[in-house]
Design a protein around this motif. Structure first.
Motif, PDB file in Angstrom:
ATOM      1  N   ALA A   1      37.072 -69.204  36.615  1.00 12.19           N
ATOM      2  CA  ALA A   1      36.250 -68.156  37.238  1.00 12.19           C
ATOM      3  C   ALA A   1      34.770 -68.452  37.071  1.00 12.19           C
ATOM      4  CB  ALA A   1      36.601 -66.799  36.631  1.00 12.19           C
ATOM      5  N   LYS A   2      34.380 -68.891  35.878  1.00 14.58           N
ATOM      6  CA  LYS A   2      32.972 -69.188  35.631  1.00 14.58           C
ATOM      7  C   LYS A   2      32.492 -70.332  36.514  1.00 14.58           C
ATOM      8  CE  LYS A   2      31.949 -71.055  31.704  1.00 14.58           C
ATOM      9  NZ  LYS A   2      31.697 -71.317  30.265  1.00 14.58           N
ATOM     10  N   ASP A   3      33.331 -71.353  36.694  1.00 13.35           N
ATOM     11  CA  ASP A   3      32.951 -72.489  37.535  1.00 13.35           C
ATOM     12  C   ASP A   3      32.771 -72.066  38.993  1.00 13.35           C
ATOM     13  OD1 ASP A   3      33.026 -74.118  35.335  1.00 13.35           O
ATOM     14  OD2 ASP A   3      34.949 -75.062  35.819  1.00 13.35           O
ATOM     15  N   VAL A   4      33.687 -71.233  39.505  1.00 11.30           N
ATOM     16  CA  VAL A   4      33.582 -70.774  40.893  1.00 11.30           C
ATOM     17  C   VAL A   4      32.332 -69.935  41.088  1.00 11.30           C
ATOM     18  CG1 VAL A   4      34.660 -69.370  42.694  1.00 11.30           C
ATOM     19  CG2 VAL A   4      36.073 -70.867  41.277  1.00 11.30           C
ATOM     20  N   LEU A   5      32.054 -69.037  40.158  1.00 11.48           N
ATOM     21  CA  LEU A   5      30.871 -68.178  40.271  1.00 11.48           C
ATOM     22  C   LEU A   5      29.586 -69.008  40.184  1.00 11.48           C
ATOM     23  CD1 LEU A   5      32.029 -65.213  38.018  1.00 11.48           C
ATOM     24  CD2 LEU A   5      31.836 -65.203  40.510  1.00 11.48           C
ATOM     25  N   SER A   6      29.561 -69.966  39.264  1.00 12.70           N
ATOM     26  CA  SER A   6      28.361 -70.789  39.080  1.00 12.70           C
ATOM     27  C   SER A   6      28.097 -71.670  40.293  1.00 12.70           C
ATOM     28  CB  SER A   6      28.505 -71.660  37.825  1.00 12.70           C
ATOM     29  OG  SER A   6      28.631 -70.853  36.669  1.00 12.70           O
ATOM     30  N   ALA A   7      29.161 -72.081  40.992  1.00 14.60           N
ATOM     31  CA  ALA A   7      28.989 -72.913  42.173  1.00 14.60           C
ATOM     32  C   ALA A   7      28.448 -72.123  43.360  1.00 14.60           C
ATOM     33  CB  ALA A   7      30.317 -73.566  42.554  1.00 14.60           C
ATOM     34  N   GLY A   8      28.633 -70.792  43.335  1.00 13.70           N
ATOM     35  CA  GLY A   8      28.236 -69.995  44.486  1.00 13.70           C
ATOM     36  C   GLY A   8      27.008 -69.143  44.290  1.00 13.70           C
ATOM     37  N   ALA A   9      26.498 -69.040  43.071  1.00 17.66           N
ATOM     38  CA  ALA A   9      25.344 -68.172  42.818  1.00 17.66           C
ATOM     39  C   ALA A   9      24.683 -68.584  41.515  1.00 17.66           C
ATOM     40  CB  ALA A   9      25.787 -66.706  42.740  1.00 17.66           C
ATOM     41  N   ALA A  10      23.438 -68.140  41.345  1.00 18.96           N
ATOM     42  CA  ALA A  10      22.752 -68.341  40.073  1.00 18.96           C
ATOM     43  C   ALA A  10      23.345 -67.377  39.049  1.00 18.96           C
ATOM     44  CB  ALA A  10      21.256 -68.085  40.234  1.00 18.96           C
ATOM     45  N   THR A  11      23.818 -67.907  37.937  1.00 20.48           N
ATOM     46  CA  THR A  11      24.511 -67.068  36.960  1.00 20.48           C
ATOM     47  C   THR A  11      23.865 -67.179  35.585  1.00 20.48           C
ATOM     48  OG1 THR A  11      26.071 -68.832  36.409  1.00 20.48           O
ATOM     49  CG2 THR A  11      26.723 -67.319  38.160  1.00 20.48           C
ATOM     50  N   LYS A  12      23.882 -66.056  34.892  1.00 22.06           N
ATOM     51  CA  LYS A  12      23.569 -66.017  33.472  1.00 22.06           C
ATOM     52  C   LYS A  12      24.826 -65.538  32.772  1.00 22.06           C
ATOM     53  CE  LYS A  12      20.679 -63.907  29.904  1.00 22.06           C
ATOM     54  NZ  LYS A  12      19.550 -62.968  29.624  1.00 22.06           N
ATOM     55  N   VAL A  13      25.331 -66.311  31.827  1.00 25.25           N
ATOM     56  CA  VAL A  13      26.600 -66.014  31.180  1.00 25.25           C
ATOM     57  C   VAL A  13      26.350 -65.406  29.800  1.00 25.25           C
ATOM     58  CG1 VAL A  13      28.754 -66.982  30.295  1.00 25.25           C
ATOM     59  CG2 VAL A  13      27.783 -67.842  32.439  1.00 25.25           C
ATOM     60  N   CYS A  14      27.037 -64.283  29.525  1.00 25.67           N
ATOM     61  CA  CYS A  14      26.967 -63.635  28.212  1.00 25.67           C
ATOM     62  C   CYS A  14      28.358 -63.630  27.597  1.00 25.67           C
ATOM     63  CB  CYS A  14      26.455 -62.202  28.344  1.00 25.67           C
ATOM     64  SG  CYS A  14      24.745 -62.092  28.896  1.00 25.67           S
ATOM     65  N   LEU A  15      28.410 -63.887  26.275  1.00 21.55           N
ATOM     66  CA  LEU A  15      29.683 -63.947  25.557  1.00 21.55           C
ATOM     67  C   LEU A  15      29.665 -62.937  24.417  1.00 21.55           C
ATOM     68  CD1 LEU A  15      29.922 -67.851  25.325  1.00 21.55           C
ATOM     69  CD2 LEU A  15      30.978 -66.370  27.061  1.00 21.55           C
ATOM     70  N   PRO A  16      29.754 -61.642  24.722  1.00 23.53           N
ATOM     71  CA  PRO A  16      29.700 -60.634  23.656  1.00 23.53           C
ATOM     72  C   PRO A  16      30.938 -60.692  22.778  1.00 23.53           C
ATOM     73  CG  PRO A  16      30.276 -59.622  25.745  1.00 23.53           C
ATOM     74  CD  PRO A  16      29.923 -61.044  26.052  1.00 23.53           C
ATOM     75  N   ASP A  17      30.726 -60.427  21.489  1.00 24.84           N
ATOM     76  CA  ASP A  17      31.837 -60.450  20.540  1.00 24.84           C
ATOM     77  C   ASP A  17      32.421 -59.066  20.265  1.00 24.84           C
ATOM     78  OD1 ASP A  17      31.969 -63.186  20.113  1.00 24.84           O
ATOM     79  OD2 ASP A  17      30.329 -63.140  18.650  1.00 24.84           O
ATOM     80  N   GLY A  18      31.801 -58.020  20.776  1.00 28.15           N
ATOM     81  CA  GLY A  18      32.308 -56.680  20.537  1.00 28.15           C
ATOM     82  C   GLY A  18      31.672 -55.690  21.496  1.00 28.15           C
ATOM     83  N   PRO A  19      32.084 -54.413  21.421  1.00 27.34           N
ATOM     84  CA  PRO A  19      31.577 -53.396  22.345  1.00 27.34           C
ATOM     85  C   PRO A  19      30.065 -53.230  22.315  1.00 27.34           C
ATOM     86  CG  PRO A  19      33.530 -52.591  21.203  1.00 27.34           C
ATOM     87  CD  PRO A  19      33.157 -53.886  20.548  1.00 27.34           C
ATOM     88  N   GLU A  20      29.433 -53.341  21.143  1.00 29.68           N
ATOM     89  CA  GLU A  20      27.982 -53.162  21.071  1.00 29.68           C
ATOM     90  C   GLU A  20      27.256 -54.288  21.796  1.00 29.68           C
ATOM     91  OE1 GLU A  20      26.739 -52.640  17.064  1.00 29.68           O
ATOM     92  OE2 GLU A  20      27.785 -50.715  16.810  1.00 29.68           O
ATOM     93  N   GLU A  21      27.690 -55.519  21.586  1.00 27.63           N
ATOM     94  CA  GLU A  21      27.065 -56.639  22.294  1.00 27.63           C
ATOM     95  C   GLU A  21      27.362 -56.573  23.786  1.00 27.63           C
ATOM     96  OE1 GLU A  21      27.844 -60.462  20.680  1.00 27.63           O
ATOM     97  OE2 GLU A  21      27.299 -59.908  18.625  1.00 27.63           O
ATOM     98  N   PHE A  22      28.531 -56.087  24.137  1.00 28.11           N
ATOM     99  CA  PHE A  22      28.897 -55.900  25.540  1.00 28.11           C
ATOM    100  C   PHE A  22      27.919 -54.934  26.202  1.00 28.11           C
ATOM    101  CE2 PHE A  22      31.239 -54.199  29.102  1.00 28.11           C
ATOM    102  CZ  PHE A  22      32.065 -55.226  29.533  1.00 28.11           C
ATOM    103  N   ALA A  23      27.647 -53.809  25.532  1.00 29.50           N
ATOM    104  CA  ALA A  23      26.721 -52.816  26.074  1.00 29.50           C
ATOM    105  C   ALA A  23      25.297 -53.362  26.167  1.00 29.50           C
ATOM    106  CB  ALA A  23      26.754 -51.555  25.215  1.00 29.50           C
ATOM    107  N   ARG A  24      24.887 -54.130  25.156  1.00 28.64           N
ATOM    108  CA  ARG A  24      23.532 -54.694  25.185  1.00 28.64           C
ATOM    109  C   ARG A  24      23.370 -55.680  26.333  1.00 28.64           C
ATOM    110  NH1 ARG A  24      23.760 -54.567  19.429  1.00 28.64           N
ATOM    111  NH2 ARG A  24      24.476 -56.749  19.343  1.00 28.64           N
ATOM    112  N   ALA A  25      24.424 -56.449  26.604  1.00 29.64           N
ATOM    113  CA  ALA A  25      24.343 -57.403  27.712  1.00 29.64           C
ATOM    114  C   ALA A  25      24.138 -56.673  29.039  1.00 29.64           C
ATOM    115  CB  ALA A  25      25.618 -58.249  27.765  1.00 29.64           C
ATOM    116  N   LEU A  26      24.867 -55.582  29.251  1.00 29.81           N
ATOM    117  CA  LEU A  26      24.697 -54.813  30.479  1.00 29.81           C
ATOM    118  C   LEU A  26      23.313 -54.180  30.546  1.00 29.81           C
ATOM    119  CD1 LEU A  26      28.147 -52.998  30.855  1.00 29.81           C
ATOM    120  CD2 LEU A  26      27.259 -54.864  32.260  1.00 29.81           C
ATOM    121  N   ALA A  27      22.824 -53.705  29.409  1.00 30.13           N
ATOM    122  CA  ALA A  27      21.518 -53.042  29.387  1.00 30.13           C
ATOM    123  C   ALA A  27      20.389 -54.011  29.726  1.00 30.13           C
ATOM    124  CB  ALA A  27      21.275 -52.408  28.026  1.00 30.13           C
ATOM    125  N   ARG A  28      20.593 -55.299  29.467  1.00 29.86           N
ATOM    126  CA  ARG A  28      19.555 -56.305  29.703  1.00 29.86           C
ATOM    127  C   ARG A  28      19.793 -57.092  30.985  1.00 29.86           C
ATOM    128  NH1 ARG A  28      19.688 -58.563  23.441  1.00 29.86           N
ATOM    129  NH2 ARG A  28      18.759 -56.706  22.468  1.00 29.86           N
TER     130      ARG A  28
END
Length: 281
Positions: A26-53
């Motif tokens: 999935a990451k390869d397909v998305l990266s081939a079709g658009a500019a992507t920034k990838v986030c790898l959160p380890d828990g709900p708090e990091e997940f929320a911070r990634a969305l907030a930023r």
């Protein structure tokens, strides 16, 4: 490059552990079709911070139903949900909600839908504690079976033939449901007052076996109540409305994939076109 072509790809930790190959594809397909920034959160708090930023990037969640629910809940609490369409690449064990919404469950097809699909506006149930329900809820909170949960937790697709989808869901539910539904604690049927748009559908004197509330077309929710019967099985009671209140003895309920409670009263209100999800065109 337009802001809509810039993606924030948030890869849920559970998805990375359970199916790393699908995540990579999935990451390869998305990266081939658009500019992507990838986030790898380890828990709900990091997940929320990634969305907030996320800035101007369009968020794409790679994960299962719980990851989607986490993203919708966070954006709702921040009052940003209506203005922030989401995209999903389903990866993981619990995918019945994604499937019911119309998201392809294959990594390649789902990633291509993110790139080439269109945003559909969907309804949402919001309760009086500011919790959200995407697909539907059930009382009591019956055990969750991934392989057979589509009829219980999949919403009608608001984009096409929603009433047909609802009827199909009800047929599957009634076909697989046992004639008697015991509560998870073994205490038997529950006495509840169920009100739809201020009108009482069932009162405390009538024990009930199961209650389901599912968003359907036009900013409404369908309520189905199965009453305890003696002898011949009673036909389910059904009603459609925008506001549903359940009260009475302590009860637990399953909203999407999350069990909540016990509570003594809860009110759910339908928010029409409350959020956007990218689906195949």
């Amino acid at each position: 490059m337009a802001a809509s072509d810039q993606l924030l790809v948030v890869i849920d930790a559970v998805a990375r552990r359970t199916d790393g190959e699908s995540v990579r594809i999935a990451k390869d397909v998305l990266s081939a079709g658009a500019a992507t920034k990838v986030c790898l959160p380890d828990g709900p708090e990091e997940f929320a911070r990634a969305l907030a930023r996320r800035g101007s990037r369009r968020p794409v969640v790679i994960g299962d139903d719980r990851a989607l629910l986490r993203a919708v809940s966070h954006l709702h609490r921040q009052r940003e949900l209506a203005a922030c369409p989401l995209s999903l690449v389903p990866v993981g064990g619990a995918l019945s909600l994604a499937r019911g919404l119309g998201v392809p469950t294959g990594a390649v097809a789902a990633a291509r839908a993110v790139l080439d699909g269109t945003v559909r506006r969907l309804d949402l149930l919001v309760d009086d504690s500011d919790g959200v329900v995407i697909g539907g809820l059930r009382i009591p909170s019956l055990p969750f079976a991934v392989g057979s949960a589509a009829a219980d937790s999949s919403p009608a697709d608001a984009s096409a033939r929603p009433w047909l989808r609802t009827c199909q869901s009800l047929v599957r539910t009634l076909a697989t449901r046992p004639s008697r539904v015991a509560s998870p604690t073994g205490h038997g049927p529950t006495r509840l007052r169920i009100e739809v748009d201020g009108e009482t559908l069932v009162d405390l004197h009538q024990p009930v076996e199961a209650v389901s509330v599912t968003p359907c077309a036009g900013g409404s929710a369908e309520v189905e109540v199965r009453r305890l019967s003696v002898g011949a099985e009673a036909s389910p009671l059904r009603a459609v409305g925008r506001r549903v209140t359940v009260s009475g003895a302590d009860f637990r309920y399953r909203a999407d994939s999350v069990i909540t409670g016990p509570v003594r009263t809860r009110t759910w209100t339908v928010r029409e076109n409350a959020w956007g999800l990218t689906l195949p065109g």
